[in-house]
Enzyme design. Structure first.
Site, PDB file in Angstrom:
ATOM      1  CB  CYS A 129      -0.910   0.005   1.222  1.00 50.53           C
ATOM      2  SG  CYS A 129      -2.043   1.405   1.267  1.00 50.53           S
ATOM      3  N   PRO A 130       0.823   2.060  -1.040  1.00 52.38           N
ATOM      4  CG  PRO A 130       0.240   3.233  -2.963  1.00 52.38           C
ATOM      5  CD  PRO A 130       0.039   1.929  -2.260  1.00 52.38           C
TER       6      PRO A 130
END
Length: 934
Positions: A129-130
């Site tokens: 997940c950025p």
């Protein structure tokens, strides 16, 4: 996901944190002031929601997602010669692939994946997940999911409370607070689709027990998910399941394990030097130390042969405490009672004691563990008094002065051979002893008394004696320790029934077999019976009966199975068998005078008849020692019948012969091989056949032959006939092996019947073997009638199958009976028929009958089969041998030569049936339509 720069990776996460904190602050600073006085619970409620959002967001961002550390240089060196890039793991019955990670240098566990952004392998990898700048994996997925749920609730609360606030102060819409509320509503509306969509998507994944990676790649699309526990249990396990520790900092867990690290995993290095280093070495007894540190795996089983270097587990760990972070796979401990096996390979332990089929990535270094070796047994723990492993002392140089357990060849005391009654033809579990197969028939518990000892009989008797002594020593050691151990099937024992060639199997001298070839057939080595050999053999069989339980025969005998039991029971069975033989002998001697008179009358009748009118009534089929498997018909007839001739197959078949169809032709032969007669006069008269069988019962007599080959005694020549390879006894004898105590009973019969041989010259018939690849000569004692020497019966006036032990009834066809020809009672299998024999009809009257012509094509398109080629080669070879033994004189048809060949004691008894032809056997060979019933 492509690998990002370190600086750019923080931009999405920084933006997410700014938006979250800013919106939350603006909500509490502006719209929430309206609810403080009128609705104070809104502030408390929203504060709790905000706390969960920030807490879960923080944990999801900064927690270890389940990173598996990369392999150390030592572990990397160990996997240089690794297996293929895929390995399989079975989870709930489903095979899951385990890929080799070229970056981390290990096989990734199931559901593990390598993150290209983090450059680590993540356990139960979901996604990277950025917005949290972290991977979502096994350890932080629950916090990420709670963050999404709480954020969704937080957004809904902010949107609803701002909407109510704006509606309340609509007249003052131009103020700052309503404008901030409208901006927050717009921001929530923009983020609602991705946030709510992502939350709903993960709710579905949690209920199904899947990860984002598995869902996107479609691993379980339309199939069964082995990781799913059901909807409710999946949700509970994801949110409230166990929290696994991090692998990034194993030192923090080292102190907790310091109390249990003193329990070593020992490596047992067996050598063949046979040096006993005293009680400190244990029953393993060689004192060889092998230490494998850091996963490098220094296997010193062969290089340190005979040394007495000992390392205490406690001192070893004290010296290597600074290397606690490095995985140490194998250690050396004191002897644990695991004894040396008979194999020449060295045994090492694996990561887990007792494992057999371990994965190749968990194996020690190359050349340290053979796949045919047995793994390390369960080991004795430190200061443990409940581990029952008997300490076996040196037994006087047995097996190279290496202490052995039960069983010859060095069975372990932990793997005592259990003696179970065997009623199945399948192989019993055995250890790695050399004599585990092809044991001589003389040592078989199913073998009747009186059979000749095989070629390897003396060696195997010595092995049996050693096995009995070793078993007694092991039982005594077991009694001292008051423990009971059971044998567990090993990998070697499971491989053995499958026929996998292992070094122990190929190296065993007992297992070697040299089958004959078409150009160089091997003759079976037969040993004649004499009084001393029989007496000595009976005594040895009784002594070694308990130790011979490992003998296994694919061809079961008709007698009740004699399994290892008390010697007194076997002696009673043997005495009972001898008593039955004596009763039959007395009864047959009383009927001898009447039989001889009937024989003389029938001989005169047969002299006047044509040879093709001699009838052959097939009696109880007895099989052949050259076949190892029962046919379907034999299985049905095995227990049938009663009396003298009823006990079909009541003998122990020789199992270690080398000239059988199975070894040469490559296929198990389960059919019954029989001959057919196409000669003139062959009829299908049922009444005539019954008449012949009744007549056969009146003139029946039996022959006794050795276990060397199939013999036939016919007519007046049914007495004892010594031969180079055979010893035949006839004249009313029981069809079992003649013992030394009964040779004197046949001395008078021999003299009388030799006189009858000189008076009545028999026809010389071409011999036919039941096994086309067998070079065994079938001697035929001449009689007045014609006899087919077949392995299922004899012909002429009197015939017997010697080795089969069954009584062969023979019918002499009389012209007064009103019929000619013979009708063998076909009892199953493919009927294959020989030519009609030609013979002498009395003193010098040689009547030559042409061989029956089987209708064939003028130009046969099928080439000669392998079996027929062997038959032709054997016939021509045996013809030349017979001519050499008779002084180079072919069968001339004279009575003198026939008498000399029939009554001689040394040469092969094979007479030419075509005196007018230069190739007597070739004519009949082309008429044989020999086929195999598969």
């Amino acid at each position: 996901m492509p690998k990002c720069d370190v600086k750019t990776r923080y931009i999405p996460a920084t933006f997410a944190w700014i938006v979250l904190l800013l919106t939350t602050f603006l909500f509490f600073f502006y719209p929430c002031q309206f609810y403080v006085k009128s609705h104070p619970w809104v502030l408390a409620y929203q504060g709790v929601i905000t706390f969960f959002v920030l807490a879960n967001f923080t944990l999801a961002t900064f927690m270890d997602p389940g990173i598996i550390p990369k392999a150390s240089p030592d572990e990397d060196c160990e996997e240089e010669l690794r297996a293929p890039l895929y390995k399989n793991a079975e989870i709930n019955g489903i095979t899951v692939k385990m890929k080799w990670c070229v970056t981390c240098k290990f096989y990734r566990p199931p559901r593990c994946s390598h993150c290209s952004v983090c450059n680590h392998c993540i356990e139960t990898f979901d996604h990277h997940c950025p917005w949290v700048n972290n991977c979502i994996g096994r350890r932080n997925y629950r916090f990420f999911f709670f963050f999404l749920v709480s954020l969704s609730i937080h957004m809904l609360s902010i949107f609803s409370l701002c909407l109510v606030y704006v509606l309340k102060i609509m007249p003052n819409i131009k103020d700052t607070a309503p404008i901030v509320a409208i901006i927050l509503m717009g921001l929530v509306t923009i983020l609602a689709i991705p946030i709510f969509g992502l939350t709903g998507f993960h709710m579905v994944l949690v209920s199904r027990g899947r990860t984002t990676n598995e869902q996107v790649t479609g691993k379980f699309k339309g199939g069964y998910n082995p990781f799913s526990r059901g909807c409710w249990h999946n949700c509970c396990y994801t949110q409230f399941g166990p929290q696994y520790p991090s692998l990034l900092n194993p030192k923090k867990y080292a102190s907790r394990r310091s109390q249990v690290q003193n329990q070593a995993i020992s490596t047992i290095c067996n050598d063949r030097s046979g040096q006993q280093t005293g009680a400190g070495s244990g029953a393993g007894g060689n004192g060889t130390a092998a230490v494998s540190g850091g996963g490098g795996g220094v296997g010193s089983g062969g290089g340190m042969r005979g040394t007495a270097v000992q390392y205490s587990p406690r001192s070893f760990y004290d010296a290597s405490r600074e290397k606690r972070g490095i995985q140490v796979k194998t250690y050396m401990a004191e002897g644990n009672g695991y004894n040396q096996r008979s194999g020449s390979t060295t045994l090492y332990s694996k990561l887990s004691p007792g494992r057999e089929c371990s994965d190749t990535d968990l194996e020690p270094p190359p050349a340290s563990q053979s796949q045919d070796c047995e793994p390390t047994p369960p080991l004795q723990r430190h200061n443990s008094s409940s581990f029952y492993l008997p300490q076996v002392s040196d037994s006087g140089g047995l097996n190279g002065s290496v202490s052995t357990g039960g069983g010859g060849g060095g069975d372990s005391p932990r793997h005592m051979r259990l003696y179970h009654p065997r009623h199945s033809p399948h192989a019993r579990p055995r250890g790695l002893d050399p004599q585990r197969g092809y044991t001589s028939d003389a040592l078989s518990p199913d073998h009747p008394v009186g059979y000749g000892v095989g070629v390897n009989g003396s060696q195997q008797q010595q092995q049996q004696a050693l096995a009995a002594a070793a078993a007694a020593a092991a039982v005594a050691a077991q009694n001292q320790r008051s423990a009971t151990t059971t044998a567990t099937p090993t990998m070697q024992q499971r491989i053995k029934p499958l026929g996998v060639a292992t070094p122990l199997v190929m190296a065993s001298p007992v297992r070697r077999s040299n089958p004959g070839t078409p150009t160089q057939p091997r003759r079976p080595d037969f040993i004649g019976l004499n009084a001393q050999a029989v007496a000595q053999q009976q005594q040895q069989q009784q002594q070694a009966a308990a130790a011979a339980a490992a003998a296994y025969y694919e061809y079961t005998s008709g007698l009740p199975p004699q399994h290892p039991q008390a010697p007194s029971i076997q002696q009673q069975q043997q005495q009972l068998l001898l008593q039955q033989q004596r009763v039959l002998m007395q009864h047959q001697q009383q009927q001898q005078a009447l039989q001889q008179q009937q024989q003389q009358q029938q001989q005169a009748a047969v002299h006047a008849a044509h040879p093709q009118h001699a009838a052959l009534a097939q009696a109880a089929y007895g099989g052949s020692p050259q076949r190892r498997f029962l046919s379907e018909g034999e299985l049905v007839r095995q227990g049938a019948g009663g009396g003298v001739a009823g006990g079909e197959l009541s003998y122990a078949r020789s199992n270690n012969t080398v000239d059988n169809i199975r070894e040469l032709a490559g296929s198990p032969q389960r059919g019954v091989y029989m001959w057919k007669d196409t000669s003139p006069g062959f009829t299908n008269n049922a009444g005539q056949q019954q008449q012949q069988q009744q007549q056969a019962q009146q003139v029946v007599s039996s022959g006794i032959g050795s276990s060397a080959g199939t013999l036939s005694s016919s007519g007046a020549a049914a007495g004892v006939m010594p031969h180079a390879q055979y010893m035949t006894a006839g004249g009313g004898a029981h069809p079992l092996i003649m013992t030394h105590s009964r040779l004197q009973d046949y001395t008078i019969q021999q003299q009388q019947q030799q006189q009858q041989q000189q008076a009545a010259a028999a026809a010389a018939a071409s011999y036919h073997r039941s096994n086309p690849t067998s070079p065994t000569t079938m001697p035929q004692v001449s009689g007045a009638g014609q006899s087919y020497i077949l392995r299922y019966g004899g012909g002429g006036a009197v015939g017997a199958a010697g080795s089969s032990g069954s009584l062969a009834s023979v019918t002499a066809s009389n012209p007064a009976t009103g019929g000619g020809g013979y009708q063998p009672a076909l009892r199953g299998g493919v009927a294959v028929f020989p030519p009609n024999p030609m013979g002498n009809q009395g003193g010098g009257n040689l009547q030559t009958q042409p061989s029956p012509q089987i209708k064939r094509k003028q130009t046969p398109t099928r080439p000669m089969s392998f079996v027929r080629a062997l038959e032709m080669a054997d016939s021509m070879e045996m013809q030349s041998l017979e001519q050499q033994q008779n002084g180079g004189i072919p069968g001339s048809g004279s009575v003198g030569n026939n008498q000399q060949a029939g009554g001689g004691g040394g040469g092969h008894l094979m007479q030419s049936n075509a005196s007018n032809s230069g190739t007597p056997d070739r004519a009949s060979i082309y008429d044989m339509n020999y086929e195999i019933s598969v």
